[in-house]
Design a protein around this motif. Structure first.
Motif, short mmCIF file in Angstrom:
data_model
loop_
_atom_site.label_atom_id
_atom_site.label_comp_id
_atom_site.label_asym_id
_atom_site.label_seq_id
_atom_site.Cartn_x
_atom_site.Cartn_y
_atom_site.Cartn_z
N GLY A 101 0.88 -0.84 -0.08
CA GLY A 101 0.12 -0.24 0.23
C GLY A 101 0.82 1.46 0.15
N ALA A 102 -0.06 2.04 -0.54
CA ALA A 102 0.85 3.79 -0.50
C ALA A 102 1.07 4.18 0.55
N ARG A 103 2.25 5.07 0.41
CA ARG A 103 2.80 6.15 1.74
C ARG A 103 2.30 7.18 1.46
N SER A 104 2.69 8.27 2.68
CA SER A 104 1.90 9.53 2.88
C SER A 104 3.12 10.20 2.05
N GLU A 105 3.19 11.41 1.48
CA GLU A 105 4.21 12.14 0.95
C GLU A 105 4.85 12.59 1.65
N GLU A 106 4.71 12.49 3.21
CA GLU A 106 5.85 12.46 3.90
C GLU A 106 6.63 11.54 4.04
N VAL A 107 5.95 10.06 3.69
CA VAL A 107 7.40 9.31 3.83
C VAL A 107 8.04 9.30 3.02
N LYS A 108 7.43 9.52 1.73
CA LYS A 108 8.07 9.69 0.15
C LYS A 108 9.38 10.32 0.02
N GLU A 109 8.95 11.55 0.95
CA GLU A 109 10.21 12.72 0.93
C GLU A 109 10.98 11.94 1.21
N ALA A 110 10.78 11.40 2.54
CA ALA A 110 11.59 10.90 3.90
C ALA A 110 12.43 10.49 3.11
N ILE A 111 12.07 9.81 2.16
CA ILE A 111 12.58 7.50 1.22
C ILE A 111 13.07 8.85 -0.02
N ARG A 112 13.36 10.44 -0.67
CA ARG A 112 14.43 10.41 -1.52
C ARG A 112 15.56 11.43 -0.95
N LYS A 113 15.39 11.60 0.08
CA LYS A 113 15.98 13.02 1.75
C LYS A 113 17.18 12.03 2.07
N TYR A 114 16.67 10.40 2.82
CA TYR A 114 17.50 10.08 2.87
C TYR A 114 18.01 8.86 2.48
N ARG A 115 17.26 8.86 1.13
CA ARG A 115 17.63 7.64 -0.34
C ARG A 115 17.66 6.17 0.40
N ALA A 116 15.91 5.76 0.88
CA ALA A 116 15.46 4.67 0.75
C ALA A 116 15.23 3.74 -0.30
N VAL A 117 14.54 2.70 0.45
CA VAL A 117 13.35 1.92 -1.02
C VAL A 117 12.45 1.60 0.15
N TYR A 118 11.27 1.56 -1.14
CA TYR A 118 9.89 0.66 -0.03
C TYR A 118 9.71 -0.42 -1.65
N PHE A 119 10.19 -1.20 -0.71
CA PHE A 119 9.44 -2.55 -1.43
C PHE A 119 8.20 -2.66 -0.99
N ALA A 120 7.19 -3.00 -1.80
CA ALA A 120 5.87 -4.41 -1.19
C ALA A 120 6.10 -6.12 -1.62
N ALA A 121 5.45 -6.90 -0.91
CA ALA A 121 5.62 -8.62 -1.40
C ALA A 121 4.15 -8.03 -1.37
N VAL A 122 3.78 -9.49 -1.97
CA VAL A 122 2.18 -10.08 -2.19
C VAL A 122 1.34 -10.51 -0.81
N GLY A 123 0.13 -8.68 -0.40
CA GLY A 123 -0.23 -9.40 0.37
C GLY A 123 -1.44 -10.30 0.28
N GLY A 124 -2.03 -11.04 1.59
CA GLY A 124 -2.25 -12.39 1.51
C GLY A 124 -1.63 -13.82 1.02
N ALA A 125 -0.33 -13.30 0.28
CA ALA A 125 0.17 -14.71 -0.75
C ALA A 125 1.67 -15.20 1.04
N ALA A 126 0.86 -15.32 1.80
CA ALA A 126 1.35 -15.62 3.22
C ALA A 126 1.43 -17.11 3.31
N ALA A 127 1.71 -17.72 2.95
CA ALA A 127 2.39 -18.92 3.11
C ALA A 127 3.51 -18.73 1.98
N LEU A 128 3.35 -18.14 1.11
CA LEU A 128 3.84 -18.84 -0.12
C LEU A 128 5.38 -18.10 0.21
#
Lengths: 183, 279
Positions: A101-128
């Motif tokens: 799910g999407a992040r807030s503008e503040e988080v997206k800004e912080a991701i750029r500023k501090y040079r980090a990455v946000y990954f998604a995993a498949v929600g509901g694919a918990a056994a896999l």
């Protein structure tokens, strides 16, 4: 693409929104209640129960392991609930987050500023997903049950880059490409 | 009068919570396979494949499909010809406790919305009772995850808002939810009743088989056109962009006040779990 934790600068610079990755190495689990505690520690200038520098946090609260298993089903939880705490963690060196799910503008800004990455995993694919977790150990807040912080070792944990250090956002780009209704 | 023992109720609930969390209903599995065929986005298609593979692993290993094994939502139909010996509510919660323990299901309930201490056994359940003319006790267990429940709402529209107002509200709600409720989703809509009835109608709509048809032809057509519009939003599997945002859209209705047009929207993730038994 296979990537190793902790995340180094050359990896962070290479990753782009939309890249499919397989994560290998140590990552830490933390969700709502653990984030509140980590945030409080950082606010007070105290040490966190695990080092944040270069690390990846996986937003999950796993199901209990059956006898003889490392962990139970362990898919991602929705990330926006961690948004109020995230910029502080990024400021202290956190380099990767896995959720959904999407992040807030503040988080997206912080991701750029501090040079980090946000990954998604498949929600509901918990056994896999649980199959890529080879070791799991509670290292903090055992009183929180499923919300305790776990140090887990993953091999080829499947994820996709949503927000990269360049300000790209896969959720926005992906939806734009398929939207056929204005209202 | 037929007597039903509370132990039998607890055992049935325990079995149902485990089975519901491990095995998805056939209509849901079929809808996912169809989604995989129809999705145009390559990433979306791959998400469908991962979801289908996940469901196969869960069933073969006897582990929950999703780590969020939900709050136990339980619908109980009590026949007037049935006599229940003991405390029904306690029997149901005992069953939830046993099932979540024995099935290695996650305990996701906190004792108080502000203090937030985990109860450790996933109780209490949310229980809805209905009295019917019958000689059975029917129990439906529908574990509901937090991620999709958080994207749900009740809104009191004006009668002048009409069908177009309902359509806009549904589309705005689904668009705002984006990737959060784990699309492909199922959209349950409650139209009418009052404030609390609209929410309950929406939840009950989620229990309908995905391939059924609403007996009211106007509402059936509204369900179809809404599903078509939702799937033009472009959200797609996991919100990464695609054609299939929702697998189904179900509307349950009830008469309402001359002043009101209550709308409940309850979103379900693709892990649409429910299981019933008649005792």
């Amino acid at each position: 693409m296979e990537i190793k934790t902790p995340l180094k600068d050359d990896v962070l610079e290479r990753l782009r929104a939309g890249d499919r990755v397989f994560i290998c190495g140590i990552i830490y689990t933390a969700r709502d209640a653990a984030h509140a505690r980590l945030f409080e520690l950082l606010e007070k200038g105290e040490e966190t129960p695990f080092p944040l520098e270069g690390q990846v946090i996986y937003y999950t609260g796993p199901a209990p392991a059956k006898a003889g298993w490392v962990i139970g089903s362990a898919g991602p939880t929705t990330s926006y609930r961690m948004d109020p705490y995230t910029p502080m963690l990024l400021k202290h060196g956190l380099k990767g987050m896995i959720g959904k799910g999407a992040r807030s503008e503040e988080v997206k800004e912080a991701i750029r500023k501090y040079r980090a990455v946000y990954f998604a995993a498949v929600g509901g694919a918990a056994a896999l997903i649980s199959r890529s977790i080879k070791k799991a150990e509670i290292i903090a807040y055992p009183d929180l049950g499923t919300e305790a912080v776990r140090k887990i070792e993953v091999v080829n944990f499947p994820a996709i880059v949503i927000n990269d250090i360049y300000g790209n956002d896969l959720y926005e780009e992906g939806v734009r490409a398929y939207q056929r209704l204005e209202f | 009068m037929r007597k039903i023992d509370c132990n039998a109720i607890s055992e049935a609930v325990a079995r149902l919570v485990i089975e519901a969390n491990v095995f998805l209903p056939d209509d849901v599995l079929k809808a996912l396979e169809r989604g995989e065929r129809e999705e145009e986005s390559a990433v979306g298609k791959d998400i469908f494949r991962q979801i289908i593979k996940n469901n196969e692993i869960a069933a073969s290993e006897g582990m929950p499909v999703c780590q969020d094994t939900g709050m136990a939502v339980i619908f109980v139909e009590i026949g007037n010809e049935v006599y229940i010996e003991g405390d029904l509510e306690k029997a149901i919660n005992d069953g939830v406790r046993m099932g979540y323990r024995d099935g290695c299901l996650r305990k996701s309930i906190v004792n108080d919305p502000i203090k937030r201490v985990n109860t450790g056994d996933n109780t209490p359940a949310v229980i809805h009772y209905r009295f019917v003319r019958a000689d059975h006790l029917k129990i439906t267990v529908a574990p509901k995850g937090g991620g999709s429940e958080n994207m749900s709402l009740v809104k009191m529209l004006k009668p002048a808002d009409g069908k177009e107002g309902v359509r806009r509200l549904v589309l705005e709600t689904v668009r705002a939810a984006g990737a959060n409720p784990c699309p492909p989703i199922i959209v349950g809509i409650g139209l009418g009743g009052n404030f609390e009835k609209a929410a309950l109608l929406a939840k009950e709509a989620l229990l309908r088989p995905l391939d059924d048809r609403n007996p009211d032809p106007d509402i059936a057509a509204f369900e179809e056109s809404l599903l078509e519009d939702i799937n033009k939003l472009g959200i797609g599997p996991q919100g990464l962009g695609g054609r299939i945002t929702a697998l189904a859209c179900k509307i349950n209705t009830y008469p309402c006040h001359i002043a009101s047009l209550p709308v409940g929207i309850n979103i379900n993730c693709h892990v649409a779990r429910h299981k019933s038994i008649e005792l």
